[in-house]
Design a protein around this motif. Structure first.
Motif, PDB file in Angstrom:
ATOM      1  N   SER A 150       0.825  -1.212   0.000  1.00 17.95           N
ATOM      2  CA  SER A 150       0.000   0.000   0.000  1.00 17.95           C
ATOM      3  C   SER A 150       0.857   1.259   0.000  1.00 17.95           C
ATOM      4  CB  SER A 150      -0.928  -0.001   1.226  1.00 17.95           C
ATOM      5  OG  SER A 150      -1.843  -1.078   1.180  1.00 17.95           O
ATOM      6  N   VAL A 151       1.906   1.254   0.816  1.00 19.74           N
ATOM      7  CA  VAL A 151       2.778   2.436   0.875  1.00 19.74           C
ATOM      8  C   VAL A 151       3.524   2.611  -0.439  1.00 19.74           C
ATOM      9  CG1 VAL A 151       4.768   3.444   2.035  1.00 19.74           C
ATOM     10  CG2 VAL A 151       3.011   2.296   3.371  1.00 19.74           C
ATOM     11  N   ARG A 152       3.981   1.508  -1.024  1.00 17.76           N
ATOM     12  CA  ARG A 152       4.688   1.603  -2.311  1.00 17.76           C
ATOM     13  C   ARG A 152       3.745   2.142  -3.389  1.00 17.76           C
ATOM     14  NH1 ARG A 152       5.988  -3.412  -2.821  1.00 17.76           N
ATOM     15  NH2 ARG A 152       7.973  -3.230  -1.726  1.00 17.76           N
ATOM     16  N   LEU A 192       8.466   3.945   3.529  1.00 16.18           N
ATOM     17  CA  LEU A 192       9.098   2.814   2.841  1.00 16.18           C
ATOM     18  C   LEU A 192      10.528   2.608   3.339  1.00 16.18           C
ATOM     19  CD1 LEU A 192       8.081   2.966  -0.942  1.00 16.18           C
ATOM     20  CD2 LEU A 192       7.623   1.139   0.696  1.00 16.18           C
ATOM     21  N   LEU A 193      11.267   3.730   3.522  1.00 18.59           N
ATOM     22  CA  LEU A 193      12.646   3.618   3.980  1.00 18.59           C
ATOM     23  C   LEU A 193      12.714   3.040   5.382  1.00 18.59           C
ATOM     24  CD1 LEU A 193      15.639   4.208   3.498  1.00 18.59           C
ATOM     25  CD2 LEU A 193      15.248   6.510   4.419  1.00 18.59           C
ATOM     26  N   ARG A 196      12.041  -0.684   5.384  1.00 17.18           N
ATOM     27  CA  ARG A 196      13.158  -1.552   5.033  1.00 17.18           C
ATOM     28  C   ARG A 196      14.044  -1.834   6.243  1.00 17.18           C
ATOM     29  NH1 ARG A 196      12.937  -4.874   1.286  1.00 17.18           N
ATOM     30  NH2 ARG A 196      15.203  -5.010   1.383  1.00 17.18           N
ATOM     31  N   ILE A 197      14.087  -0.866   7.185  1.00 14.79           N
ATOM     32  CA  ILE A 197      14.969  -1.021   8.345  1.00 14.79           C
ATOM     33  C   ILE A 197      14.235  -1.670   9.517  1.00 14.79           C
ATOM     34  CG2 ILE A 197      16.391   0.223  10.006  1.00 14.79           C
ATOM     35  CD1 ILE A 197      16.731   2.398   7.853  1.00 14.79           C
ATOM     36  N   GLU A 198      13.037  -1.178   9.806  1.00 16.95           N
ATOM     37  CA  GLU A 198      12.328  -1.607  11.006  1.00 16.95           C
ATOM     38  C   GLU A 198      11.235  -2.640  10.734  1.00 16.95           C
ATOM     39  OE1 GLU A 198      13.180  -0.782  13.952  1.00 16.95           O
ATOM     40  OE2 GLU A 198      14.666   0.734  13.445  1.00 16.95           O
TER      41      GLU A 198
END
Length: 251
Positions: A150-152, A192-193, A196-198
């Motif tokens: 959804s975010v992408r 999104l960033l 990828r990390i959390e």
């Protein structure tokens, strides 16, 4: 101000996507239950395999264990052959492997994996880990994956709507339009960033509590190393077997 409705659509979609991802992450990151005893906080090698790699890692571990006990022969061509079909199999997982191979006593490993993954023994193992707060449930992983999608989609939609809006207005207003669309683009892009990390770890199998237990395991034992790191730790012949190309039936 024809671009304002486009901006509102981009902001709403970005907000919904970010909220959905955050909600799914909060559910997946729930702490282990306070009733978790010291005994419950210890992992068996099969539980470690599930937390590190899911059902297929559990199956790989079982296949390799049976191979080393000479219950199965794993050929580098990707076929599993039953060595002793009348032998005493120690648990439900080994019985499920034997049943998946079938009465012929021989089967390509890629055909064995999905059958065993659907077995009650694997599902019950997964459910016990979920109940102890050590694994993310299947529903939780699906919800997180849907949130990431959804975010992408919101980011791409904001980009497309911003480009369209910039083309619809006079050149003198384009800087204002670009600045306005920066908000939904930044929100979805940062989400999104951060994801990828959390968030990405929650799309795996272990919850944060499960990941902490995994990190404390010693990998000196070969089966534990296989459970936590995967087939990369195996000798080349077994790695080839688990890749399961199975080009031809064994004679």
């Amino acid at each position: 101000m024809v671009w304002v409705p486009l901006l509102l659509v981009a902001c709403v979609v970005a907000g919904i996507g970010c909220a959905r991802l955050c909600r799914a992450t909060l559910v997946a990151a729930r702490p282990a239950p306070p009733s978790l005893t010291e005994e419950d906080a210890e992992l068996t090698v099969l539980e470690a395999a599930y937390l590190a790699g899911g059902p297929f890692r559990v199956i790989d571990l079982t296949l390799v264990s049976m191979h080393r006990q000479r219950r199965l022969l794993l050929a580098h061509t990707g076929w599993a052959t039953v060595v002793d079909p009348t032998g005493g199999y120690r648990d439900d997982l080994e019985s499920a492997v034997l049943g998946a191979i079938g009465p012929g006593g021989q089967s390509p490993i890629p055909a064995v994996r999905p059958v065993v993954a659907a077995a009650d023994s694997v599902r019950s193992l997964a459910q016990r880990l979920v109940d102890r707060g050590l694994a993310v449930s299947e529903a939780g992983r699906r919800e997180i994956a849907a949130g990431v999608r959804s975010v992408r989609a919101a980011f791409l939609l904001s980009l497309a709507l911003g480009a369209a809006a910039a083309l619809l207005v006079p050149a003198a207003e384009r800087n204002l339009v670009i600045a306005a669309f920066t908000l939904p683009l930044l929100a979805s892009g940062l989400c999104l960033l951060i994801g990828r990390i959390e968030v990405y770890p929650y799309t795996r199998w272990a919850s944060p509590a499960g990941q902490r237990l995994l990190s404390g395991l010693s990998r000196a034992d070969p089966l534990t190393a296989l459970a936590t790191r995967g087939p990369a730790v195996l000798e080349p012949e077994l790695r080839d077997a688990l890749r399961g190309h199975a080009p031809a039936r064994l004679p």
